[in-house]
Design a protein around this motif. Structure first.
Motif, mmCIF file in Angstrom:
data_model
loop_
_atom_site.group_PDB
_atom_site.id
_atom_site.type_symbol
_atom_site.label_atom_id
_atom_site.label_comp_id
_atom_site.label_asym_id
_atom_site.label_seq_id
_atom_site.Cartn_x
_atom_site.Cartn_y
_atom_site.Cartn_z
ATOM 1 N N ARG A 274 38.919 30.802 38.439
ATOM 2 C CA ARG A 274 39.330 31.711 37.369
ATOM 3 C C ARG A 274 40.619 32.430 37.732
ATOM 4 N NH1 ARG A 274 33.619 34.563 35.447
ATOM 5 N NH2 ARG A 274 32.518 32.620 34.913
ATOM 6 N N CYS A 275 41.494 31.764 38.450
ATOM 7 C CA CYS A 275 42.778 32.370 38.785
ATOM 8 C C CYS A 275 43.639 32.491 37.527
ATOM 9 C CB CYS A 275 43.497 31.529 39.839
ATOM 10 S SG CYS A 275 42.641 31.482 41.427
ATOM 11 N N GLY A 276 44.394 33.603 37.474
ATOM 12 C CA GLY A 276 45.248 33.826 36.316
ATOM 13 C C GLY A 276 46.531 33.013 36.372
ATOM 14 N N VAL A 277 47.336 33.186 35.313
ATOM 15 C CA VAL A 277 48.606 32.462 35.230
ATOM 16 C C VAL A 277 49.538 32.976 36.322
ATOM 17 C CG1 VAL A 277 50.579 31.951 33.755
ATOM 18 C CG2 VAL A 277 48.279 32.162 32.750
ATOM 19 N N GLY A 278 50.181 32.027 37.033
ATOM 20 C CA GLY A 278 51.087 32.401 38.104
ATOM 21 C C GLY A 278 50.406 32.625 39.436
ATOM 22 N N CYS A 292 48.151 36.409 45.219
ATOM 23 C CA CYS A 292 49.112 37.211 44.450
ATOM 24 C C CYS A 292 50.385 37.379 45.275
ATOM 25 C CB CYS A 292 48.502 38.564 44.105
ATOM 26 S SG CYS A 292 46.980 38.455 43.102
ATOM 27 N N GLN A 293 51.234 38.297 44.861
ATOM 28 C CA GLN A 293 52.469 38.549 45.592
ATOM 29 C C GLN A 293 52.163 39.211 46.927
ATOM 30 O OE1 GLN A 293 54.950 41.329 43.510
ATOM 31 N NE2 GLN A 293 53.250 42.651 42.927
ATOM 32 N N THR A 294 53.168 39.226 47.812
ATOM 33 C CA THR A 294 52.988 39.761 49.159
ATOM 34 C C THR A 294 52.545 41.218 49.101
ATOM 35 O OG1 THR A 294 54.710 38.285 49.951
ATOM 36 C CG2 THR A 294 54.108 40.141 51.373
ATOM 37 N N GLY A 295 51.502 41.518 49.863
ATOM 38 C CA GLY A 295 50.992 42.870 49.931
ATOM 39 C C GLY A 295 49.888 43.153 48.946
ATOM 40 N N TYR A 296 49.528 42.168 48.129
ATOM 41 C CA TYR A 296 48.467 42.352 47.135
ATOM 42 C C TYR A 296 47.480 41.190 47.230
ATOM 43 C CZ TYR A 296 51.234 46.092 45.102
ATOM 44 O OH TYR A 296 51.937 47.251 44.917
ATOM 45 N N GLN A 297 46.259 41.465 46.762
ATOM 46 C CA GLN A 297 45.188 40.472 46.814
ATOM 47 C C GLN A 297 44.474 40.419 45.472
ATOM 48 O OE1 GLN A 297 42.331 41.217 49.884
ATOM 49 N NE2 GLN A 297 41.201 39.301 49.541
ATOM 50 N N TYR A 298 44.060 39.207 45.088
ATOM 51 C CA TYR A 298 43.429 39.005 43.779
ATOM 52 C C TYR A 298 41.993 39.499 43.788
ATOM 53 C CZ TYR A 298 41.694 36.567 39.656
ATOM 54 O OH TYR A 298 41.108 36.251 38.462
ATOM 55 N N ASP A 299 41.620 40.240 42.761
ATOM 56 C CA ASP A 299 40.250 40.714 42.549
ATOM 57 C C ASP A 299 39.600 39.787 41.544
ATOM 58 O OD1 ASP A 299 37.883 41.960 42.043
ATOM 59 O OD2 ASP A 299 38.726 43.976 41.830
ATOM 60 N N ALA A 300 38.709 38.920 42.018
ATOM 61 C CA ALA A 300 38.098 37.929 41.131
ATOM 62 C C ALA A 300 37.215 38.569 40.066
ATOM 63 C CB ALA A 300 37.285 36.934 41.964
ATOM 64 N N LEU A 301 36.624 39.717 40.377
ATOM 65 C CA LEU A 301 35.752 40.364 39.398
ATOM 66 C C LEU A 301 36.559 40.984 38.270
ATOM 67 C CD1 LEU A 301 32.895 41.200 38.601
ATOM 68 C CD2 LEU A 301 33.178 43.253 40.034
ATOM 69 N N ARG A 302 37.605 41.708 38.643
ATOM 70 C CA ARG A 302 38.426 42.366 37.620
ATOM 71 C C ARG A 302 39.603 41.515 37.159
ATOM 72 N NH1 ARG A 302 38.907 48.435 40.324
ATOM 73 N NH2 ARG A 302 36.642 48.863 40.443
ATOM 74 N N LYS A 303 39.828 40.414 37.865
ATOM 75 C CA LYS A 303 40.914 39.503 37.533
ATOM 76 C C LYS A 303 42.270 40.198 37.594
ATOM 77 C CE LYS A 303 38.016 36.564 34.627
ATOM 78 N NZ LYS A 303 37.848 35.914 33.291
#
Length: 591
Positions: A274-278, A292-303
């Protein structure tokens, strides 16, 4: 025939002058019955001595070089006279066989093979075998008969046989009870011997023990994989059953095709993420990650992409003591008793090792201390106790380039079974150059090309109307003036070999082509004419006299390619073409 001769015997038996005719007729009758293959039992219907003569002639075999009959009857001379018969008694003095008149009185005599008893009237058989008056050879045995004797060939029988009627017959040891079978076994007669078998044969699924009892056969232990993969073998009395293995897998895993283990589900490959666009999907054991971009991490629950807490992700690597997270970055600080150094990371500390807090080795660090264990052990959660470490399962560092095998107190590195050997450092796998060592199987007309973990046998053949000028180059022969196809064909075909690994960064420039030497005013056009059906490769013109070939798609599995790159050269108004026939080998990057 028998009746006619029997009648003849009755008619002529009363006349003493006819006795020789009777004897000859009885013998002829026996010979005829023998020639017709009929039995000799008819002698019982003839009177004496005709029946005796008939039986002797009927049973006698012709002697010769091919005779196999063990009995050789010996006949006495035929009687010269017969007693006269009438009303059931002898007319001349009551003689039992022959009677003659001597001096006006009757005198009794016997046929050959008989002797007169003391009463002067009755005849008895002479035992030629007992009186040693027979004519049998030393290799024969004398057998007495009524009025004569026969010579039997002595036969020696082998063990397990006995002589009966001049024939070696099998001895039934089971009937005679001369066998040595035990009480738990049953004797079974064979030709010349016997065998001891069990009294009770076991049915399928059972076998007999040393005491003759039937016991169950454990097919699960005795048979080689009685059940297929994914099944458990369960022994039963007299048989076995196969029960399918049941594997319960957690979320993110599914059962393997053979049903014996759980394997990871690649959500990125199956498209179930369920990864978003980009965002980029990266598969993980039992799950996946959206980058995600450097310094950030994807939250699968909140997308959404949340700030990465570098202090949690890289503990002990960014700061000597305390790490404080900041949006997109982090900040180091020290606890009480410490001051932040000029570099912003280190702190001045107290040497806690002087109090011996560790059970084994203690090393002072800034603001604290660290307990260490001997080689092959790891520090437990209490920070002081050491326990044997499984270096391979703990994945501590890059221990081996290919495979790590844990051993008690240490580990060993292993290489693939073929194409590699272990390097001197014991960690790195070194490719085996089969072409140099001569361990390849290429024929004399092929060229061996070494690859990572293997080799290829290549054939550099020239097409028609070309000649081979080197091991990898073909030159076109002269073309007829009227052959346009020949003039449009490449002037030269050159073979090349390239090798890359699956982890190559794309797009990657893998080959350059251009005229040598190049002149001012040259112009080239390049293109891939064969081998690029899946679109893994592309070409690009770098300048007027140089072109390049690129690998533009990721090759995830080892694969071989053979592509033809054609270069058309326009020089001083003349157009010629050249072909680079390139072998591209993509090998695994796991080693």
């Amino acid at each position: 025939v028998i009746l006619s001769y029997f009648k003849c015997d009755v008619i002529f038996g009363l006349e003493m002058r006819k006795i020789h005719f009777v004897c000859c007729s009885c013998c002829v009758l026996g010979l005829r019955v023998r020639s017709e293959g009929r039995g000799c039992d008819a002698h019982q219907y003839l009177g004496y001595p005709c029946g005796h003569i008939f039986l002797t002639c009927c049973e006698e075999e012709e002697e010769g070089p091919n005779s196999q009959t063990p009995l050789r009857p010996k006949q006495k001379p035929r009687p010269t006279s017969l007693p006269r018969k009438g009303n059931g008694r002898n007319r001349n003095g009551g003689c039992s066989q022959q009677c003659s008149a001597v001096g006006g009185q009757a005198r009794c005599s016997c046929f050959p093979g008989f002797s007169l008893k003391t009463n002067g009237r009755t005849c008895e058989d002479v035992d030629e075998c007992a009186t040693n008056t027979h004519s049998c050879r030393p290799s024969e045995r004398c057998v007495n008969t009524v009025g004569s004797f026969v010579c039997e060939l002595q036969v020696t029988c082998p063990a397990g046989y006995q002589l009966k009627n001049s024939v070696c017959e099998d001895i039934d040891e089971c009937v005679l009870r001369t066998h040595n079978c035990g009480s738990s076994f049953m004797c079974e007669n064979t030709v010349g011997s016997f065998i001891c078998g069990p009294k009770h044969k076991c049915i399928s699924g059972f076998k007999q023990d040393s005491h003759g009892n039937c016991i169950d056969v454990n097919e699960c232990m005795g048979l080689t994989e009685p059940c297929g993969p994914g099944f458990n073998c369960i022994n039963t009395v007299g048989s076995y059953t196969c029960q399918q293995k049941t594997v319960m897998c957690s979320h993110g895993y599914h059962a393997s095709p053979d049903g014996v283990k759980c394997v990871d589900v690649d959500e990125c490959q199956t498209g179930t993420h369920r990864c978003g666009v980009g965002q980029i999907c990266h598969n993980l054991p039992g799950s996946y990650r959206c980058d995600c971009q450097t310094g950030y991490q994807y939250d699968a629950l909140r997308k959404v992409c949340n700030d990465v807490n570098e202090c949690w992700r890289y503990p002990g690597r960014l700061c000597a003591q305390t790490c404080e997270n900041t949006p997109g970055s982090y900040h180091c600080s020290c606890t009480a008793g410490f001051s932040l150094a000029f570099d912003g990371k280190n702190c001045e500390d107290i040497n806690e090792c002087e109090k011996n807090p560790c059970s084994q080795e203690c090393a002072n660090i800034y603001g604290s201390y660290q307990c260490y264990c001997r080689q092959g052990y790891f520090l437990k959660e209490d920070g002081r106790t050491c326990e044997d470490i499984d270096e391979c399962s703990q994945s501590i560092g890059n221990l081996c380039t290919f495979q790590c095998v844990n051993v008690p107190g240490s580990y060993q590195c292993a290489c693939p079974p073929h194409g590699y050997i272990m390097a001197a450092n014991g960690r790195t796998c070194k490719d085996v150059d089969e072409c140099t060592t001569g361990t390849h199987n290429c024929t004399g007309g092929q060229t061996c090309y070494n690859l990572q973990g293997g080799f290829r046998c290549l054939s550099f053949d020239c097409p028609p109307n070309y000649k081979k000028v080197s091991d990898t180059r073909c030159e076109r022969l002269s073309c007829p003036t009227n052959s346009l196809d020949c003039q449009n064909s490449p002037v030269r075909i050159t073979y090349y070999q390239l090798s890359f690994q699956t982890n190559i960064i794309i797009p990657a420039q893998i080959f350059r082509i251009g005229p040598s030497p190049a002149y001012s005013g040259d112009h080239i056009v390049i293109g891939i004419t064969r081998g690029n059906e899946d679109g893994y490769f592309s070409t690009r013109k770098l300048n007027s006299f140089t072109g390049a070939v690129y690998l533009q798609r990721q090759v995830r599995q080892p694969r071989d390619f053979l592509i033809d790159v054609e270069m058309k050269l326009l020089r001083q108004g003349a157009l010629t073409s050249f072909v680079a026939r390139i072998y591209v080998f993509i090998t695994s990057s796991a080693v």
